[in-house]
Write a protein that holds these residues in place. Structure first.
Motif, short mmCIF file in Angstrom:
data_model
loop_
_atom_site.label_atom_id
_atom_site.label_comp_id
_atom_site.label_asym_id
_atom_site.label_seq_id
_atom_site.Cartn_x
_atom_site.Cartn_y
_atom_site.Cartn_z
N ASP A 1 0.88 -1.17 0.00
CA ASP A 1 0.00 0.00 0.00
C ASP A 1 0.92 1.22 0.00
O ASP A 1 2.10 1.10 -0.30
CB ASP A 1 -0.99 -0.02 1.17
CG ASP A 1 -0.34 0.15 2.54
OD1 ASP A 1 0.86 0.47 2.61
OD2 ASP A 1 -1.03 -0.02 3.56
N ASP A 2 0.42 2.38 0.31
CA ASP A 2 1.26 3.57 0.23
C ASP A 2 2.36 3.62 1.29
O ASP A 2 3.33 4.34 1.13
CB ASP A 2 0.39 4.83 0.37
CG ASP A 2 -0.36 5.15 -0.91
OD1 ASP A 2 -0.06 4.52 -1.94
OD2 ASP A 2 -1.26 6.01 -0.86
N ILE B 1 -6.97 0.31 3.65
CA ILE B 1 -6.84 0.77 2.26
C ILE B 1 -8.19 1.21 1.72
O ILE B 1 -8.31 2.26 1.08
CB ILE B 1 -6.23 -0.34 1.37
CG1 ILE B 1 -4.75 -0.53 1.71
CG2 ILE B 1 -6.39 0.01 -0.11
CD1 ILE B 1 -4.12 -1.75 1.08
N LYS C 1 -8.75 4.99 0.27
CA LYS C 1 -8.67 5.04 -1.20
C LYS C 1 -10.07 5.00 -1.80
O LYS C 1 -11.00 4.42 -1.22
CB LYS C 1 -7.87 3.84 -1.73
CG LYS C 1 -6.43 3.79 -1.25
CD LYS C 1 -5.51 4.42 -2.27
CE LYS C 1 -4.07 4.23 -1.85
NZ LYS C 1 -3.14 4.49 -2.94
N HIS D 1 -6.29 0.97 -7.68
CA HIS D 1 -5.46 1.65 -6.68
C HIS D 1 -4.55 0.71 -5.91
O HIS D 1 -3.60 1.16 -5.25
CB HIS D 1 -6.32 2.50 -5.73
CG HIS D 1 -7.32 1.76 -4.88
ND1 HIS D 1 -6.96 0.81 -3.98
CD2 HIS D 1 -8.67 1.86 -4.82
CE1 HIS D 1 -8.04 0.35 -3.35
NE2 HIS D 1 -9.10 0.97 -3.85
N SER D 2 -4.81 -0.60 -5.95
CA SER D 2 -3.97 -1.57 -5.22
C SER D 2 -3.73 -2.79 -6.10
O SER D 2 -4.10 -3.92 -5.76
CB SER D 2 -4.64 -1.97 -3.90
OG SER D 2 -4.86 -0.85 -3.08
#
Length: 330
Positions: free
Chosen positions: A218-219, A266, A270, A277-278
């Motif tokens: 993830d980020d 997440i 998001k 996005h993932s």
């Protein structure tokens, strides 16, 4: 094996089952950066620190295999002290609320919070660690302070997560945590840490370190996916693994498994299709078993985090996690 650890002042401390033996003349040092360029990566990957760190990840990975967060496990006094320390660090957030500012990311109040943490880190560790190992505080506190993000950039990433795991590894090496604490270290201490840094990320709108989380799933995080997937091995409730994407599964099991907690987080931060996005996690959902996912994530972590110079250039090395070559020659 000798079960005494000899700390720098010559005092002895019982560290049964920990496998830790520090020499009688051991001297703690303040950790420093040692990987200065790409060619130094080869030194890092053959270092004692690398072997200690990857071994620590593997040991705790095995310890939490098939164990939910609610599992009945021993919580020692030393584990409780570290949890209390993390609670005190978390409460500092209330003292430094976000300030009104024009930019969207990187609230400057984080710098005040971080400054306060650094000013009290020695005291926090003095309260959390046994008196017999206080000589180690100047060394281990560097790892603790680096665990919560960068005050200049107001960002957080896998290097900061790595610093906290190195902190835990050092706490084991000085004998304050022992083999019997392995399960609680992940399910209580590390879980508490992950929730704390999520609060920091949200409160101060911290940037993902690096190129927007390129070295992570993830980020911001990676290791909770490793230890979290180990928890899910041989657990029929979330099988096949692709079920981790289902809303009902996330709602039901986010408080039981680190991996599912990460997916829930997440989804909260998001928007848009999960596959977009993932993407890496979306791809993982197609793997047929949690054992394969776990093994694959460890390989990916070594390549995409431990093998990346932009991450490792910030890693600190001291007497407990030295850059010297492993194994030592006598």
């Amino acid at each position: 094996m000798n079960t005494d650890t000899v700390i720098g002042d010559g005092s002895k401390q019982d560290v049964k089952d920990s496998g830790v033996v520090l020499a009688a003349n051991h001297r703690f040092v303040e950790p420093v950066k040692a990987v200065k360029n790409i060619t130094d990566m080869a030194i890092w990957e053959k270092s004692e620190a690398y072997m200690e760190y990857t071994g620590f990840i593997a040991t705790l990975n095995e310890a939490v295999k098939s164990k939910p967060l609610s599992v009945d496990c021993k919580i020692s006094d030393n584990v409780k002290k570290i949890l209390t320390m993390l609670e005190k660090i978390e409460k500092l957030i209330d003292e430094y609320p976000p300030i009104e500012q024009p930019q969207r990311f990187g609230n400057a109040a984080f710098r005040e919070w971080f400054g306060k943490l650094k000013s009290i880190s020695t005291q926090l560790l003095a309260e959390a660690l046994d008196d017999s190992v206080h000589l180690a505080i100047p060394e281990v506190k560097v790892y603790l302070e680096e665990s919560f993000g960068n005050a200049t950039r107001i960002d957080y990433g896998t290097g900061h997560e790595m610093s906290f795991i190195m902190f835990l590894c050092c706490i084991y090496k000085i004998g304050c945590l022992k083999q019997e604490d392995n399960v609680a270290t992940v399910l209580f201490i590390f879980n508490k840490y992950i929730n704390l840094v999520r609060t920091l990320q949200k409160t101060y709108r911290m940037e993902p370190a690096g190129s927007h989380g390129v070295w992570s799933l993830d980020d911001y995080q990676f290791v909770p996916f490793i230890w979290g997937s180990s928890q899910l091995i041989d657990q029929p409730k979330i099988y096949p693994p692709g079920k981790f994407l289902e809303e009902e599964v996330i709602a039901k099991y986010a408080d039981e498994y680190l991996f599912i907690s990460c997916i829930k987080h997440i989804n909260e931060v998001k928007t848009g299709p999960f596959a977009e996005h993932s993407n890496q996690l979306w791809s993982i959902s197609a793997v047929g078993s949690w054992t394969k996912i776990n093994q694959g994530l460890i390989k990916m972590y070594k390549k995409e985090v431990l093998g990346k110079f932009p991450v490792i250039q910030h890693v600190m090395f001291g007497s407990l996690l030295p850059i010297r070559r492993f194994p030592l020659t006598h």
